[in-house]
Design an enzyme around this catalytic site. Structure first.
Site, PDB file in Angstrom:
ATOM      1  N   ASN A 246       0.576   0.291   6.204  1.00  0.00           N
ATOM      2  CA  ASN A 246       1.085  -0.602   5.166  1.00  0.00           C
ATOM      3  C   ASN A 246       1.749  -1.766   5.874  1.00  0.00           C
ATOM      4  O   ASN A 246       2.607  -1.569   6.734  1.00  0.00           O
ATOM      5  CB  ASN A 246       2.090   0.116   4.263  1.00  0.00           C
ATOM      6  CG  ASN A 246       2.673  -0.791   3.192  1.00  0.00           C
ATOM      7  OD1 ASN A 246       2.098  -1.819   2.855  1.00  0.00           O
ATOM      8  ND2 ASN A 246       3.823  -0.415   2.658  1.00  0.00           N
ATOM      9  N   GLY A 247       1.352  -2.992   5.527  1.00  0.00           N
ATOM     10  CA  GLY A 247       1.915  -4.163   6.175  1.00  0.00           C
ATOM     11  C   GLY A 247       0.826  -5.115   6.619  1.00  0.00           C
ATOM     12  O   GLY A 247      -0.328  -5.006   6.205  1.00  0.00           O
TER      13      GLY A 247
ATOM     14  N   LYS B 263       5.606 -11.563 -18.172  1.00  0.00           N
ATOM     15  CA  LYS B 263       5.124 -10.252 -18.606  1.00  0.00           C
ATOM     16  C   LYS B 263       3.758 -10.373 -19.286  1.00  0.00           C
ATOM     17  O   LYS B 263       2.858  -9.580 -19.055  1.00  0.00           O
ATOM     18  CB  LYS B 263       6.118  -9.613 -19.577  1.00  0.00           C
ATOM     19  CG  LYS B 263       7.344  -9.059 -18.923  1.00  0.00           C
ATOM     20  CD  LYS B 263       7.004  -7.831 -18.089  1.00  0.00           C
ATOM     21  CE  LYS B 263       8.101  -7.536 -17.087  1.00  0.00           C
ATOM     22  NZ  LYS B 263       8.119  -8.473 -15.957  1.00  0.00           N
TER      23      LYS B 263
ATOM     24  N   ARG C 243       1.571   1.593  -6.053  1.00  0.00           N
ATOM     25  CA  ARG C 243       1.716   0.719  -4.892  1.00  0.00           C
ATOM     26  C   ARG C 243       0.390   0.081  -4.479  1.00  0.00           C
ATOM     27  O   ARG C 243       0.382  -0.865  -3.692  1.00  0.00           O
ATOM     28  CB  ARG C 243       2.280   1.502  -3.708  1.00  0.00           C
ATOM     29  CG  ARG C 243       3.670   2.063  -3.940  1.00  0.00           C
ATOM     30  CD  ARG C 243       4.138   2.841  -2.721  1.00  0.00           C
ATOM     31  NE  ARG C 243       4.306   1.983  -1.575  1.00  0.00           N
ATOM     32  CZ  ARG C 243       5.444   1.370  -1.234  1.00  0.00           C
ATOM     33  NH1 ARG C 243       6.531   1.524  -1.985  1.00  0.00           N
ATOM     34  NH2 ARG C 243       5.508   0.610  -0.169  1.00  0.00           N
TER      35      ARG C 243
ATOM     36  N   GLU D 158       1.145 -11.030 -16.660  1.00  0.00           N
ATOM     37  CA  GLU D 158       0.913  -9.901 -15.763  1.00  0.00           C
ATOM     38  C   GLU D 158      -0.023  -8.865 -16.353  1.00  0.00           C
ATOM     39  O   GLU D 158      -0.921  -8.362 -15.658  1.00  0.00           O
ATOM     40  CB  GLU D 158       2.260  -9.220 -15.431  1.00  0.00           C
ATOM     41  CG  GLU D 158       3.107  -9.931 -14.408  1.00  0.00           C
ATOM     42  CD  GLU D 158       4.396  -9.162 -14.150  1.00  0.00           C
ATOM     43  OE1 GLU D 158       4.713  -8.939 -12.980  1.00  0.00           O
ATOM     44  OE2 GLU D 158       5.073  -8.791 -15.126  1.00  0.00           O
TER      45      GLU D 158
ATOM     46  N   GLU E 248      10.680 -14.969 -18.321  1.00  0.00           N
ATOM     47  CA  GLU E 248      10.341 -13.562 -18.083  1.00  0.00           C
ATOM     48  C   GLU E 248       9.317 -13.072 -19.096  1.00  0.00           C
ATOM     49  O   GLU E 248       8.380 -12.334 -18.752  1.00  0.00           O
ATOM     50  CB  GLU E 248      11.617 -12.715 -18.136  1.00  0.00           C
ATOM     51  CG  GLU E 248      11.400 -11.212 -18.022  1.00  0.00           C
ATOM     52  CD  GLU E 248      10.777 -10.773 -16.714  1.00  0.00           C
ATOM     53  OE1 GLU E 248      10.329  -9.608 -16.644  1.00  0.00           O
ATOM     54  OE2 GLU E 248      10.706 -11.568 -15.754  1.00  0.00           O
TER      55      GLU E 248
ATOM     56  N   TRP F 138      -3.744  -1.724  -1.508  1.00  0.00           N
ATOM     57  CA  TRP F 138      -3.698  -2.993  -2.226  1.00  0.00           C
ATOM     58  C   TRP F 138      -4.149  -4.043  -1.227  1.00  0.00           C
ATOM     59  O   TRP F 138      -3.503  -4.278  -0.220  1.00  0.00           O
ATOM     60  CB  TRP F 138      -2.283  -3.275  -2.724  1.00  0.00           C
ATOM     61  CG  TRP F 138      -2.163  -4.522  -3.537  1.00  0.00           C
ATOM     62  CD1 TRP F 138      -2.717  -4.777  -4.761  1.00  0.00           C
ATOM     63  CD2 TRP F 138      -1.440  -5.701  -3.175  1.00  0.00           C
ATOM     64  NE1 TRP F 138      -2.375  -6.035  -5.189  1.00  0.00           N
ATOM     65  CE2 TRP F 138      -1.591  -6.627  -4.238  1.00  0.00           C
ATOM     66  CE3 TRP F 138      -0.671  -6.077  -2.075  1.00  0.00           C
ATOM     67  CZ2 TRP F 138      -1.006  -7.893  -4.224  1.00  0.00           C
ATOM     68  CZ3 TRP F 138      -0.091  -7.332  -2.057  1.00  0.00           C
ATOM     69  CH2 TRP F 138      -0.261  -8.224  -3.124  1.00  0.00           C
TER      70      TRP F 138
ATOM     71  N   HIS G 255       8.666 -33.834 -23.705  1.00  0.00           N
ATOM     72  CA  HIS G 255       8.378 -34.343 -22.368  1.00  0.00           C
ATOM     73  C   HIS G 255       7.055 -33.800 -21.823  1.00  0.00           C
ATOM     74  O   HIS G 255       6.871 -33.718 -20.611  1.00  0.00           O
ATOM     75  CB  HIS G 255       9.532 -34.010 -21.417  1.00  0.00           C
ATOM     76  CG  HIS G 255      10.805 -34.703 -21.775  1.00  0.00           C
ATOM     77  ND1 HIS G 255      11.138 -35.961 -21.333  1.00  0.00           N
ATOM     78  CD2 HIS G 255      11.828 -34.313 -22.589  1.00  0.00           C
ATOM     79  CE1 HIS G 255      12.305 -36.323 -21.826  1.00  0.00           C
ATOM     80  NE2 HIS G 255      12.747 -35.331 -22.590  1.00  0.00           N
TER      81      HIS G 255
ATOM     82  N   LYS H 100       3.265  -3.127  -7.149  1.00  0.00           N
ATOM     83  CA  LYS H 100       4.626  -2.976  -7.652  1.00  0.00           C
ATOM     84  C   LYS H 100       5.638  -3.763  -6.825  1.00  0.00           C
ATOM     85  O   LYS H 100       6.441  -4.509  -7.363  1.00  0.00           O
ATOM     86  CB  LYS H 100       5.012  -1.492  -7.675  1.00  0.00           C
ATOM     87  CG  LYS H 100       6.415  -1.226  -8.207  1.00  0.00           C
ATOM     88  CD  LYS H 100       6.555  -1.698  -9.641  1.00  0.00           C
ATOM     89  CE  LYS H 100       7.937  -1.459 -10.190  1.00  0.00           C
ATOM     90  NZ  LYS H 100       8.120  -2.057 -11.509  1.00  0.00           N
TER      91      LYS H 100
ATOM     92  N   CYS I  99       0.852  -1.189   0.000  1.00  0.00           N
ATOM     93  CA  CYS I  99       0.000   0.000   0.000  1.00  0.00           C
ATOM     94  C   CYS I  99       0.887   1.237   0.000  1.00  0.00           C
ATOM     95  O   CYS I  99       2.093   1.159   0.218  1.00  0.00           O
ATOM     96  CB  CYS I  99      -0.901   0.017   1.229  1.00  0.00           C
ATOM     97  SG  CYS I  99      -1.923  -1.463   1.415  1.00  0.00           S
TER      98      CYS I  99
END
Length: 634
Positions: free
Chosen positions: A102-103, A510, A27, A513, A506, A77, A529, A629, A2
């Site tokens: 925040n936390g 992306k 955030r 996301e 990666e 968030w 496989h 983020k 947050c």
């Protein structure tokens, strides 16, 4: 994660807090809110579901005189409790105490049950309300908000960054941090707090970085800080070098697009002062770096998400180029194991923010394994009867100078990527790879496993990297056209071999996301496989084909996909000789890349692909659903 911003000033803080929230919106963007003490000393609060713009609209429509000289604000968030207005911060207890947080308060259920018995009423599903009630309880015995907060903190288990105001101490703002970042912005006749400096750049470039366990009392005239031991301490005021325009969009539609195109300059900034014409400067990792690098026998890289992929690329480099063993682990798994730590291991933590909760906890776990004597790097001892590694130094590669990881590590390398606002990491990943290349080369140089000739070749390649990235960006229009192939697709497969396998990972991340397409990455040699069973006309396959020793094997893998009706998209070297044909779309993306510059350059193309697919899908590129983020809580 947050975002917190708050202030006490001789002017109306509402516009400052709103601007701070806009700059912190990366955030958290489930909901937001502001609480002020008005001219009559009454707490006024406005909260809104959704992005900060909804909060601004609500203030304009419903709060005709929403002004105050002291206030707290928050963009959320969601962790505990769904995104909803009643779960939005600030939280208020009995119209006397307002809190932003925040936390995660891990023992909030126990505290909540006790507070319910004491007659406190809960209006949300969050863990934060127990903080407001606990502070209110302490204020029943004192009018000193700083003392009340300090006393209440002893009840909380977990992580927090807090901003607190109260009606019975109307000129005081209290801040506290444990496990979540918080900075103090220093002005003239005013002080502010925020989750990071970007929120406060419009009002100051002077900052105090709170340490773990600090509690701060802010008034218009002064700031007083108490450390985790209850002692009054002085923390230095530092000047930020960030430009206010660094966190603005400029001519770009999204921050992600802006940050993709900032990568040539970010690489230049990351290399500046760290290399000469043909040599790496080992001292750029710290004045003890050469001694430490000489003493180590292996690397252990710990990271999360995109940073983990950077570590996987570095594993290939470490073993192939420098001849040094390297392990790479996900921090959220490592911290809950009981790992066997080998002597003479350099532990490297990677993080864009330097505040990633699992990575920080893993670093602290490693430090706890160290013995004070005879290790030259300090640390804490083990229990009686346990083996004691003598030499386990730590290094962090990070983008934030005053972050928790940088402060807790023996060595630090700052990537100088500049602010990265888009949730999907781009330039932070690229500059981490550059830093890791310099690290591997420096270790090889010190241990004499890399010759001067090879060192010069690596440095020369890194010097060419900004232009290689710029040349890759020229292919944006081609990639826009290819992105159209994904308009009706829900799945994708990424293939790579060698260092291109983690780059494929990666690329898949992306795409997941920001476009919400399910994507997976596989080593191309693993197709038989299992993954071949997925191949059909509805499963686009993206492959990376650099001109290297594995190219011919990769070509065989691609033919296996083609034979099963798959749609292939191949990013290749100009000399790889893979031709566009039915079922094959080829972009001749780059040439003259080496073992270090190739994965960095090809990744740029995958960033552009994910960005343009997201545009076609109509998703929120910079703030994708359910993501934040930096993951500063578990």
């Amino acid at each position: 994660m947050c975002g917190i911003v708050a202030g006490v000033a001789e002017r109306n803080v509402t516009p400052i807090l709103l601007e701070g929230l806009r700059r912190l919106e990366y955030r958290g963007y489930d909901s937001s809110g502001i609480a002020l003490l008005d001219a009559d000393g009454v707490i006024q609060r406005v909260r809104a579901l959704g992005k900060v713009k909804q909060l601004e609209n609500k203030i304009e429509q419903d709060a005709t005189d929403f002004t105050g000289y002291i206030g707290i604000a928050h963009t959320r968030w969601a962790t505990h409790g769904a995104p909803a207005e009643n779960n939005a911060h600030p939280h208020i207890c009995n119209n006397k105490v307002a809190v932003v947080h925040n936390g995660i308060i891990e023992n909030y259920q126990v505290l909540k049950q006790a507070q319910l018995k004491d007659g406190y009423r809960f209006t949300s599903e969050t863990d934060t309300e127990v903080v407001a009630h606990a502070i209110h309880q302490q204020l029943e015995t004192t009018d000193d908000l700083f003392q009340a907060v300090s006393q209440a903190l002893s009840q909380f288990e977990g992580a927090y960054a807090l901003g607190v105001i109260a009606t019975n101490d109307p000129n005081t703002l209290v801040a506290a941090r444990k496990g979540s970042p918080l900075v103090i912005g220093v002005g003239i006749g005013e002080y502010f707090i925020a989750s990071d400096v970007s929120a406060l750049l419009p009002v100051t470039q002077s900052f105090i970085f709170l340490e773990e366990g600090d509690v701060a009392k802010l008034t218009r005239q002064s700031v007083e800080i108490q450390d985790a031991m209850g002692q009054i301490v002085e923390r230095p005021i530092k000047q930020s070098n960030l430009n206010i325009t660094a966190v603005e969009l400029g001519e770009h539609r999204h921050f992600m697009h802006k940050e993709i195109f900032e990568q040539p300059q970010a690489v230049i900034d990351t290399l500046e002062g760290r290399i000469t014409q043909d040599k790496v400067l080992v001292s750029s990792f710290g004045h003890e770096a050469e001694t430490i690098f000489q003493s180590i026998e292996q690397l252990h890289i710990i990271a999360c998400g995109t940073s983990y992929h950077a570590g996987l690329v570095a594993k290939y480099w470490a073993e192939d180029i420098a001849g040094i063993p390297c392990q790479v682990e996900v921090a959220s798994e490592y911290r809950y194991r009981n790992p066997v730590i080998q002597n003479n291991t350099l532990f490297v933590t990677l993080s864009q923010s330097g505040e990633t909760a699992d990575t920080l906890a893993a670093l602290q776990q490693i430090k706890a394994k160290r013995t004070i004597s005879p290790s030259p790097y300090g640390g804490e001892g083990w229990g009686e009867g346990e083996a004691k590694p003598q030499n386990i130094p730590t290094l962090t590669i990070c983008n934030v100078a005053e972050s928790s990881l940088t402060r807790e590590s023996d060595l630090c390398y700052l990537t100088h990527a500049g602010p990265e606002i888009g949730v999907a990491s781009t330039k932070a990943f690229t500059t981490q790879l550059v830093a890791l290349a310099l690290l591997i080369t420096s270790i090889g140089k010190v241990k004499q496993t890399i010759s001067e000739k090879r060192e010069a070749m690596i440095v020369n390649g890194l010097q060419k990297l900004p232009s290689l990235i710029s040349n890759a960006l020229i292919h944006e229009d081609e990639i826009k056209d290819i992105a159209q192939l994904f308009a009706d697709k829900q799945h994708a497969l990424f293939l790579g071999r060698g260092t291109m396998y983690p780059i494929a990972m990666e690329g898949a991340l992306k795409l997941k996301e920001i476009s919400y397409i399910h994507a997976e990455a596989y080593p191309a040699g693993e197709l038989k496989h299992g993954p071949l069973a997925l191949i059909d006309e509805n499963m686009p396959v993206i492959a990376i084909a650099p001109l290297d020793d594995l190219l011919e094997k990769l070509k065989s893998n691609l033919q296996e996909v083609k034979a099963r009706g798959g749609q292939m998209i191949v990013f290749e070297d100009e000399q790889s000789n893979i031709s566009s044909e039915s079922g094959f779309t080829v972009i001749k993306a780059t040439t003259n890349v080496g073992r270090i510059t190739a994965p960095i350059t090809y990744n740029i193309l995958l960033q552009l692909l994910s960005y343009h697919v997201a545009l076609i899908k109509g998703t929120d590129v910079d703030q994708p659903r359910n993501l934040a983020k930096s993951v500063t809580v578990e």
